[in-house]
Design a protein around this motif. Sequence first.
Motif, PDB file in Angstrom:
ATOM      1  N   LEU A   1       1.619   1.965 -44.237  1.00 18.34           N
ATOM      2  CA  LEU A   1       1.728   0.662 -43.572  1.00 18.34           C
ATOM      3  C   LEU A   1       2.718   0.678 -42.406  1.00 18.34           C
ATOM      4  O   LEU A   1       2.459   0.045 -41.374  1.00 18.34           O
ATOM      5  N   THR A   2       3.826   1.395 -42.555  1.00 12.77           N
ATOM      6  CA  THR A   2       4.886   1.283 -41.542  1.00 12.77           C
ATOM      7  C   THR A   2       4.417   1.715 -40.144  1.00 12.77           C
ATOM      8  O   THR A   2       4.501   0.910 -39.211  1.00 12.77           O
ATOM      9  N   PRO A   3       3.875   2.942 -39.955  1.00 15.76           N
ATOM     10  CA  PRO A   3       3.430   3.284 -38.590  1.00 15.76           C
ATOM     11  C   PRO A   3       2.237   2.437 -38.129  1.00 15.76           C
ATOM     12  O   PRO A   3       2.071   2.204 -36.942  1.00 15.76           O
TER      13      PRO A   3
ATOM     14  N   SER B   1       3.501  20.115 -35.567  1.00 16.49           N
ATOM     15  CA  SER B   1       4.222  19.549 -36.709  1.00 16.49           C
ATOM     16  C   SER B   1       3.377  19.497 -37.983  1.00 16.49           C
ATOM     17  O   SER B   1       3.913  19.451 -39.086  1.00 16.49           O
ATOM     18  N   PHE B   2       2.063  19.485 -37.839  1.00 16.98           N
ATOM     19  CA  PHE B   2       1.198  19.361 -39.009  1.00 16.98           C
ATOM     20  C   PHE B   2       0.835  20.730 -39.604  1.00 16.98           C
ATOM     21  O   PHE B   2       0.100  20.797 -40.580  1.00 16.98           O
ATOM     22  N   PHE B   3       1.327  21.795 -38.965  1.00 20.26           N
ATOM     23  CA  PHE B   3       0.912  23.139 -39.382  1.00 20.26           C
ATOM     24  C   PHE B   3       1.156  23.428 -40.870  1.00 20.26           C
ATOM     25  O   PHE B   3       0.279  23.970 -41.549  1.00 20.26           O
TER      26      PHE B   3
ATOM     27  N   SER C   1      10.258   9.925 -39.056  1.00 20.75           N
ATOM     28  CA  SER C   1      10.249  10.680 -37.802  1.00 20.75           C
ATOM     29  C   SER C   1       9.073  10.240 -36.917  1.00 20.75           C
ATOM     30  O   SER C   1       9.222  10.089 -35.698  1.00 20.75           O
ATOM     31  N   VAL C   2       7.900   9.997 -37.548  1.00 21.69           N
ATOM     32  CA  VAL C   2       6.722   9.532 -36.796  1.00 21.69           C
ATOM     33  C   VAL C   2       6.998   8.156 -36.178  1.00 21.69           C
ATOM     34  O   VAL C   2       6.702   7.915 -35.000  1.00 21.69           O
ATOM     35  N   VAL C   3       7.600   7.273 -36.977  1.00 18.53           N
ATOM     36  CA  VAL C   3       7.897   5.913 -36.487  1.00 18.53           C
ATOM     37  C   VAL C   3       8.857   5.987 -35.297  1.00 18.53           C
ATOM     38  O   VAL C   3       8.681   5.277 -34.295  1.00 18.53           O
ATOM     39  N   TYR C   4       9.846   6.861 -35.396  1.00 18.83           N
ATOM     40  CA  TYR C   4      10.820   7.007 -34.312  1.00 18.83           C
ATOM     41  C   TYR C   4      10.133   7.508 -33.032  1.00 18.83           C
ATOM     42  O   TYR C   4      10.340   6.964 -31.944  1.00 18.83           O
ATOM     43  N   ASP C   5       9.279   8.546 -33.178  1.00 16.18           N
ATOM     44  CA  ASP C   5       8.561   9.086 -32.002  1.00 16.18           C
ATOM     45  C   ASP C   5       7.657   8.019 -31.381  1.00 16.18           C
ATOM     46  O   ASP C   5       7.605   7.864 -30.163  1.00 16.18           O
ATOM     47  N   ASN C   6       6.929   7.303 -32.248  1.00 16.95           N
ATOM     48  CA  ASN C   6       5.994   6.292 -31.735  1.00 16.95           C
ATOM     49  C   ASN C   6       6.726   5.145 -31.037  1.00 16.95           C
ATOM     50  O   ASN C   6       6.221   4.573 -30.088  1.00 16.95           O
ATOM     51  N   ARG C   7       7.912   4.836 -31.539  1.00 16.29           N
ATOM     52  CA  ARG C   7       8.695   3.762 -30.922  1.00 16.29           C
ATOM     53  C   ARG C   7       8.943   4.071 -29.441  1.00 16.29           C
ATOM     54  O   ARG C   7       8.811   3.204 -28.585  1.00 16.29           O
TER      55      ARG C   7
END
Lengths: 116, 463
Positions: free
Chosen positions: B27-29, B256-258, B353-359
């Motif tokens: 939900l968060t991202p 990152s998904f490796f 980390s994903v939320v931070y990058d997307n921000r």
Amino acid sequence: MNTASLQTIGLFLMLCSVLAAVFRQQELFVYGVFFVGFLITIIPADIWQIPFHGILTVVFPLIALHVPIPLQPNIPGLIRLGIIISVWTIALLGTICISSFISKKLVNNNPRKTSE
Amino acid sequence: MNGMIRFLRQQTWGNIALLFVALGCLLTPAVQYPLSTTFPIGGDAAAHIGIVQHLISRPILTAQNIYHSWYPISYILFSINALNPFVYWPIAFSWWMTLGQVITGLAIGLLSFRLFGIRAAAIGIALWGMTPIALTSFFEDATMAQLWSLPWAILFFERLAARSRKGMILCFFLASFSHPITGLILLVTIIITAPQLWMSTSKLDAKERLLRKIYSYSAGVAILLALGIFATRYRIFLLSFNFESSKYLRELFIGSFFPWAITAIYGWYHIVLLHKKNIVLITTLASFFFVSLLIAANDRLGIGFWTNRLNAYVTICIIVPASIGFARMIDMLRPKGIALLFTGTLLASLTGSVVYDNRNIYKRNESSTISTRITHDELQAIAWMKENISLSANVVSSSATRHYEWLPVLAGLSRNDIASSPNTFLVFFTRTETVPEYIGEKPEQYHLEYINKGAAVFRIIPL
């Protein structure tokens, strides 16, 4: 060499490939080593009892990305894509056909299978 | 509801906690997108809204538009928003995309649950939650129909695992009529699977033999249809496109998904081992990966056709076995509580980390120095046009930005490239384009009707 030793070697190879991946080595090398380790790990266990096609079908596109098919450059993109998928599908089906034949022969000679 | 409560009661506290962490990761991202963005980027968003927005006032026309579109099921579902009398379509669209993202994550959870259990479901949900922006372009490209076709495609495999033929057929048609590319990928998957089932050395039970028949007939009909289309509509295959390198595939296999891609290999082995009796399931899943990878990586084959949009299918093919591989690893760890705590912490921190990058990406898109988003001033200008320009007027706008695409949606006005009637208005979105000098030099011919920081509207006075 017993089953446990083989599986240890297989796991060791898989671990090596993961470490190689972490240090960004060649993709094909990483996949290759992992796959060999993977096969060594599973061969002593259940190789004749799992649907081998499932493994082959997953490995084939990885090979396809590294083996180019020589096509005329003037062939339109979508047709080119269709040709490439068709060629690799035929190659996959041919391999499955051969592996099924070999597998049948081996299963017939496998004492574990025949004793069931 | 009762079923859900009963299901949760059967689970351990640790698993329930992991599931809730995973739902948070999903939900968060997803929610971050509508909360961080003031407006969806134009293009597809405006086109999708334009198809369904008049459902209540012009239902026949809307039904005709939906019927003649490529994505009827996606549009039927999206048109539900028209039942809300206070709907503001750009905001509704952003939240609808969020809902599509969440439903796709839940569908992945259901498939992973069917294949391995609740831990795999939780991990699958969390992994899909990490995909926006880094691995999928749905939010930024507003590809609503494709996003909403994914749950049906995933449920097709879930129904296959549950051995429900009717469910499979239903999901296949829902996926195909939600987005034709998803349908085509499923169809090619079936075409590749059918001959493999005939070659299989394993014995198929009665249900599987019937499914093999269905696959074979479908494959035969599909091949005949494809040959027919190739013979009569050859031009479709000559579609021109710009070469596109896949940025997402790199992220998936060497970025990152490796680690999850590696885990997927282990997971795939367990799927094959656990479901070795369900040959049709294994063969179909493997063929889906075969097709998805070749299509997503078509730039590596020298084609470069829509690689970024086509990446979602192979991402799902990685996420599902990765969730099972990782769940299997947790199963082997002791003590159980620590293993679950470790998993929850890992998933939550990766999501953080994903939320931070997307921000940072959303912040950049909101910046007034770039024209990806429509701003308050430009929206005010469109609102003024809605109030002051008659619907029969001809509005001329350049394609320097894609803001003009919102004119039919927000103001009901049609836009043209050239002045074609006496009642013509010129619109300039001045953050990106400048008003040409000749317009300022001839105020008697070009009368300034409205101006603010983001737009200028001129009326052409007939001479």
